[in-house]
Design a protein around this motif. Structure first.
Motif, PDB file in Angstrom:
ATOM      1  N   ARG A  11      -0.958 -16.313 -14.688  1.00  0.00           N
ATOM      2  CA  ARG A  11      -0.074 -15.205 -15.071  1.00  0.00           C
ATOM      3  C   ARG A  11       1.153 -15.056 -14.174  1.00  0.00           C
ATOM      4  NH1 ARG A  11      -1.906  -8.838 -15.585  1.00  0.00           N
ATOM      5  NH2 ARG A  11       0.187  -8.025 -15.969  1.00  0.00           N
ATOM      6  N   PHE A  12       0.990 -15.205 -12.880  1.00  0.00           N
ATOM      7  CA  PHE A  12       2.059 -14.878 -11.944  1.00  0.00           C
ATOM      8  C   PHE A  12       2.756 -16.124 -11.412  1.00  0.00           C
ATOM      9  CE2 PHE A  12      -1.238 -11.620 -11.654  1.00  0.00           C
ATOM     10  CZ  PHE A  12      -0.504 -10.517 -12.070  1.00  0.00           C
ATOM     11  N   ARG A  13       4.076 -16.015 -11.268  1.00  0.00           N
ATOM     12  CA  ARG A  13       4.848 -17.095 -10.643  1.00  0.00           C
ATOM     13  C   ARG A  13       5.107 -16.805  -9.180  1.00  0.00           C
ATOM     14  NH1 ARG A  13       9.948 -18.388 -13.730  1.00  0.00           N
ATOM     15  NH2 ARG A  13      10.084 -19.969 -12.123  1.00  0.00           N
ATOM     16  N   LEU A  14       4.956 -15.534  -8.784  1.00  0.00           N
ATOM     17  CA  LEU A  14       5.241 -15.134  -7.411  1.00  0.00           C
ATOM     18  C   LEU A  14       4.447 -13.892  -7.063  1.00  0.00           C
ATOM     19  CD1 LEU A  14       7.043 -15.217  -4.799  1.00  0.00           C
ATOM     20  CD2 LEU A  14       8.653 -13.772  -6.045  1.00  0.00           C
ATOM     21  N   ILE A  15       3.991 -13.854  -5.820  1.00  0.00           N
ATOM     22  CA  ILE A  15       3.402 -12.638  -5.263  1.00  0.00           C
ATOM     23  C   ILE A  15       4.283 -12.182  -4.112  1.00  0.00           C
ATOM     24  CG2 ILE A  15       1.455 -11.605  -4.054  1.00  0.00           C
ATOM     25  CD1 ILE A  15      -0.378 -13.500  -5.453  1.00  0.00           C
ATOM     26  N   MET A  16       4.666 -10.914  -4.156  1.00  0.00           N
ATOM     27  CA  MET A  16       5.357 -10.286  -3.027  1.00  0.00           C
ATOM     28  C   MET A  16       4.292  -9.491  -2.292  1.00  0.00           C
ATOM     29  SD  MET A  16       8.887  -9.063  -4.853  1.00  0.00           S
ATOM     30  CE  MET A  16       9.694  -8.631  -3.306  1.00  0.00           C
ATOM     31  N   LEU A  17       3.930  -9.956  -1.109  1.00  0.00           N
ATOM     32  CA  LEU A  17       2.751  -9.472  -0.400  1.00  0.00           C
ATOM     33  C   LEU A  17       3.123  -8.796   0.912  1.00  0.00           C
ATOM     34  CD1 LEU A  17      -0.397  -9.527  -0.163  1.00  0.00           C
ATOM     35  CD2 LEU A  17      -0.135 -11.783   0.893  1.00  0.00           C
ATOM     36  N   ASP A  18       2.783  -7.514   1.023  1.00  0.00           N
ATOM     37  CA  ASP A  18       2.983  -6.797   2.277  1.00  0.00           C
ATOM     38  C   ASP A  18       2.030  -7.368   3.323  1.00  0.00           C
ATOM     39  OD1 ASP A  18       3.875  -4.856   4.088  1.00  0.00           O
ATOM     40  OD2 ASP A  18       2.415  -3.378   3.403  1.00  0.00           O
ATOM     41  N   LEU A  19       2.516  -7.532   4.537  1.00  0.00           N
ATOM     42  CA  LEU A  19       1.693  -8.119   5.591  1.00  0.00           C
ATOM     43  C   LEU A  19       0.642  -7.152   6.108  1.00  0.00           C
ATOM     44  CD1 LEU A  19       1.212 -10.516   7.516  1.00  0.00           C
ATOM     45  CD2 LEU A  19       2.817  -9.420   9.086  1.00  0.00           C
ATOM     46  N   THR A  20       1.009  -5.897   6.285  1.00  0.00           N
ATOM     47  CA  THR A  20       0.117  -4.932   6.927  1.00  0.00           C
ATOM     48  C   THR A  20      -0.371  -3.920   5.902  1.00  0.00           C
ATOM     49  OG1 THR A  20       1.425  -5.187   8.932  1.00  0.00           O
ATOM     50  CG2 THR A  20      -0.098  -3.335   8.859  1.00  0.00           C
ATOM     51  N   MET A  21      -1.672  -4.004   5.607  1.00  0.00           N
ATOM     52  CA  MET A  21      -2.286  -3.076   4.658  1.00  0.00           C
ATOM     53  C   MET A  21      -3.614  -2.600   5.218  1.00  0.00           C
ATOM     54  SD  MET A  21      -1.408  -4.760   0.982  1.00  0.00           S
ATOM     55  CE  MET A  21      -1.803  -6.424   1.457  1.00  0.00           C
ATOM     56  N   PRO A  22      -4.089  -1.438   4.746  1.00  0.00           N
ATOM     57  CA  PRO A  22      -5.329  -0.887   5.299  1.00  0.00           C
ATOM     58  C   PRO A  22      -6.571  -1.747   5.075  1.00  0.00           C
ATOM     59  CG  PRO A  22      -4.171   0.770   4.006  1.00  0.00           C
ATOM     60  CD  PRO A  22      -3.464  -0.529   3.799  1.00  0.00           C
ATOM     61  N   ASP A  23      -6.679  -2.422   3.907  1.00  0.00           N
ATOM     62  CA  ASP A  23      -7.929  -3.142   3.638  1.00  0.00           C
ATOM     63  C   ASP A  23      -8.055  -4.395   4.513  1.00  0.00           C
ATOM     64  OD1 ASP A  23      -5.893  -4.352   2.135  1.00  0.00           O
ATOM     65  OD2 ASP A  23      -7.118  -4.635   0.353  1.00  0.00           O
ATOM     66  N   GLN A  24      -7.107  -5.276   4.487  1.00  0.00           N
ATOM     67  CA  GLN A  24      -7.062  -6.458   5.338  1.00  0.00           C
ATOM     68  C   GLN A  24      -5.627  -6.940   5.360  1.00  0.00           C
ATOM     69  OE1 GLN A  24     -10.251  -8.851   3.472  1.00  0.00           O
ATOM     70  NE2 GLN A  24     -11.121  -8.934   5.514  1.00  0.00           N
ATOM     71  N   ASP A  52       0.810  -1.211   0.000  1.00  0.00           N
ATOM     72  CA  ASP A  52       0.000   0.000   0.000  1.00  0.00           C
ATOM     73  C   ASP A  52       0.848   1.268   0.000  1.00  0.00           C
ATOM     74  OD1 ASP A  52      -0.404   0.913   3.320  1.00  0.00           O
ATOM     75  OD2 ASP A  52       0.477  -1.015   2.773  1.00  0.00           O
ATOM     76  N   GLU A  53       2.137   1.163   0.273  1.00  0.00           N
ATOM     77  CA  GLU A  53       3.011   2.333   0.256  1.00  0.00           C
ATOM     78  C   GLU A  53       3.576   2.511  -1.151  1.00  0.00           C
ATOM     79  OE1 GLU A  53       5.795   2.818   3.532  1.00  0.00           O
ATOM     80  OE2 GLU A  53       4.766   1.158   4.538  1.00  0.00           O
ATOM     81  N   ASP A  54       3.212   3.629  -1.787  1.00  0.00           N
ATOM     82  CA  ASP A  54       3.623   3.887  -3.168  1.00  0.00           C
ATOM     83  C   ASP A  54       5.126   3.784  -3.364  1.00  0.00           C
ATOM     84  OD1 ASP A  54       0.965   4.361  -3.781  1.00  0.00           O
ATOM     85  OD2 ASP A  54       1.161   6.546  -3.772  1.00  0.00           O
ATOM     86  N   VAL A  55       5.892   4.406  -2.491  1.00  0.00           N
ATOM     87  CA  VAL A  55       7.346   4.435  -2.645  1.00  0.00           C
ATOM     88  C   VAL A  55       7.923   3.025  -2.600  1.00  0.00           C
ATOM     89  CG1 VAL A  55       9.497   5.216  -1.566  1.00  0.00           C
ATOM     90  CG2 VAL A  55       7.553   6.771  -1.732  1.00  0.00           C
TER      91      VAL A  55
END
Length: 141
Positions: free
Chosen positions: A66-79, A28-31
Protein backbone atom coordinates in the motif's frame (compact mmCIF):
# COMPACT_ATOMS: atom_id res chain seq x y z
CA UNK A 1 -11.77 11.07 3.66
CA UNK A 2 -12.70 9.09 0.53
CA UNK A 3 -13.39 12.31 -1.37
CA UNK A 4 -9.98 13.72 -0.32
CA UNK A 5 -8.27 10.56 -1.53
CA UNK A 6 -10.07 10.80 -4.88
CA UNK A 7 -9.05 14.44 -5.29
CA UNK A 8 -5.45 13.54 -4.38
CA UNK A 9 -5.44 10.77 -6.97
CA UNK A 10 -6.86 13.08 -9.64
CA UNK A 11 -4.32 15.83 -8.84
CA UNK A 12 -1.45 13.34 -8.96
CA UNK A 13 -2.57 12.09 -12.35
CA UNK A 14 -2.79 15.68 -13.60
CA UNK A 15 0.88 16.13 -12.66
CA UNK A 16 1.88 13.08 -14.68
CA UNK A 17 2.25 10.54 -11.89
CA UNK A 18 1.02 7.09 -12.89
CA UNK A 19 -0.61 6.68 -9.50
CA UNK A 20 -0.65 8.76 -6.33
CA UNK A 21 2.04 7.97 -3.81
CA UNK A 22 0.48 6.83 -0.56
CA UNK A 23 2.40 8.02 2.45
CA UNK A 24 2.12 6.67 5.98
CA UNK A 25 2.72 9.46 8.51
CA UNK A 26 3.72 8.30 11.99
CA UNK A 27 3.92 10.85 14.81
CA UNK A 28 2.58 10.73 18.34
CA UNK A 29 1.92 14.49 18.39
CA UNK A 30 -1.56 15.13 16.99
CA UNK A 31 -0.80 18.63 15.73
CA UNK A 32 2.35 17.54 13.87
CA UNK A 33 0.73 14.40 12.43
CA UNK A 34 -2.34 16.24 11.16
CA UNK A 35 -0.31 19.15 9.75
CA UNK A 36 1.94 16.75 7.80
CA UNK A 37 -1.09 14.87 6.48
CA UNK A 38 -2.75 18.12 5.35
CA UNK A 39 0.40 19.27 3.54
CA UNK A 40 0.79 15.95 1.75
CA UNK A 41 -2.88 15.73 0.76
CA UNK A 42 -2.88 19.33 -0.49
CA UNK A 43 -0.10 18.38 -2.92
CA UNK A 44 -1.69 15.19 -4.22
CA UNK A 45 -0.40 12.48 -1.93
CA UNK A 46 -2.82 9.96 -0.49
CA UNK A 47 -2.07 9.72 3.21
CA UNK A 48 -2.75 7.63 6.28
CA UNK A 49 -1.74 9.26 9.56
CA UNK A 50 -1.25 7.15 12.70
CA UNK A 51 -0.17 8.04 16.23
CA UNK A 52 2.20 5.19 17.12
CA UNK A 53 4.84 2.95 15.68
CA UNK A 54 2.77 -0.09 16.56
CA UNK A 55 -0.10 1.25 14.43
CA UNK A 56 2.34 1.85 11.58
CA UNK A 57 3.71 -1.69 11.71
CA UNK A 58 0.14 -3.07 11.80
CA UNK A 59 -0.84 -0.95 8.76
CA UNK A 60 2.17 -2.16 6.77
CA UNK A 61 1.56 -5.77 7.80
CA UNK A 62 -2.11 -5.53 6.76
CA UNK A 63 -1.28 -4.12 3.31
CA UNK A 64 2.41 -4.60 2.44
CA UNK A 65 2.17 -2.96 -1.01
CA UNK A 66 0.00 0.00 0.00
CA UNK A 67 2.63 2.57 0.98
CA UNK A 68 5.48 4.03 -1.04
CA UNK A 69 6.89 5.99 1.90
CA UNK A 70 6.72 6.13 5.67
CA UNK A 71 7.40 9.40 7.45
CA UNK A 72 8.47 8.15 10.86
CA UNK A 73 8.98 10.22 13.99
CA UNK A 74 12.12 9.11 15.82
CA UNK A 75 10.95 9.67 19.39
CA UNK A 76 7.63 8.16 20.41
CA UNK A 77 6.25 6.85 23.70
CA UNK A 78 5.83 3.19 22.65
CA UNK A 79 9.31 2.57 21.18
CA UNK A 80 11.83 4.52 19.16
CA UNK A 81 11.82 4.93 15.42
CA UNK A 82 14.78 2.56 15.10
CA UNK A 83 12.63 -0.33 16.34
CA UNK A 84 9.72 0.50 14.05
CA UNK A 85 11.98 1.00 11.02
CA UNK A 86 13.42 -2.49 11.53
CA UNK A 87 9.91 -3.92 11.99
CA UNK A 88 8.48 -2.46 8.76
CA UNK A 89 11.59 -3.41 6.80
CA UNK A 90 11.17 -6.99 8.02
CA UNK A 91 7.78 -6.93 6.29
CA UNK A 92 8.72 -4.86 3.21
CA UNK A 93 12.52 -4.70 2.83
CA UNK A 94 12.52 -1.97 0.16
CA UNK A 95 9.91 0.31 1.76
CA UNK A 96 11.25 3.85 1.83
CA UNK A 97 11.43 5.54 5.21
CA UNK A 98 11.95 9.21 6.02
CA UNK A 99 12.87 9.73 9.66
CA UNK A 100 11.76 12.96 11.34
CA UNK A 101 13.27 14.40 14.50
CA UNK A 102 14.06 17.56 16.39
CA UNK A 103 17.60 16.21 16.74
CA UNK A 104 20.24 16.83 14.08
CA UNK A 105 20.90 14.31 11.33
CA UNK A 106 24.29 13.37 12.84
CA UNK A 107 22.68 12.66 16.22
CA UNK A 108 19.97 10.56 14.57
CA UNK A 109 22.23 8.61 12.20
CA UNK A 110 24.17 7.00 15.04
CA UNK A 111 20.96 5.44 16.40
CA UNK A 112 20.43 3.29 13.30
CA UNK A 113 22.77 0.32 13.14
CA UNK A 114 21.24 -2.33 10.88
CA UNK A 115 18.29 -0.80 9.04
CA UNK A 116 19.05 2.72 7.82
CA UNK A 117 16.39 5.25 6.79
CA UNK A 118 16.30 6.58 3.23
CA UNK A 119 16.20 10.17 4.38
CA UNK A 120 16.04 12.56 7.29
CA UNK A 121 13.93 15.64 7.96
CA UNK A 122 14.67 17.89 10.93
CA UNK A 123 11.61 19.26 12.69
CA UNK A 124 10.14 21.80 12.76
CA UNK A 125 9.72 22.12 9.01
CA UNK A 126 7.29 23.92 6.73
CA UNK A 127 5.46 22.69 3.66
CA UNK A 128 8.32 23.41 1.20
CA UNK A 129 10.75 21.33 3.29
CA UNK A 130 8.27 18.47 3.64
CA UNK A 131 7.65 18.37 -0.09
CA UNK A 132 11.36 18.55 -0.94
CA UNK A 133 12.14 15.63 1.38
CA UNK A 134 9.24 13.46 0.16
CA UNK A 135 9.88 14.17 -3.52
CA UNK A 136 13.60 13.49 -3.18
CA UNK A 137 12.99 10.06 -1.64
CA UNK A 138 10.29 9.15 -4.15
CA UNK A 139 12.41 10.31 -7.07
CA UNK A 140 10.04 13.12 -7.99
CA UNK A 141 12.43 16.03 -7.35
Amino acid sequence: QVQRAAVAAHDALDRGQAEPAEVLVVDDEDVVRLALARILERYGYACLAVGSGAEAVAAVAAAPTRFRLIMLDLTMPDQGGEHHLAAVRAIVPDLRVLVMSGYTEDEVDSRFVDAKPDGFMQKPVGAPGVLRAVRAILGQA
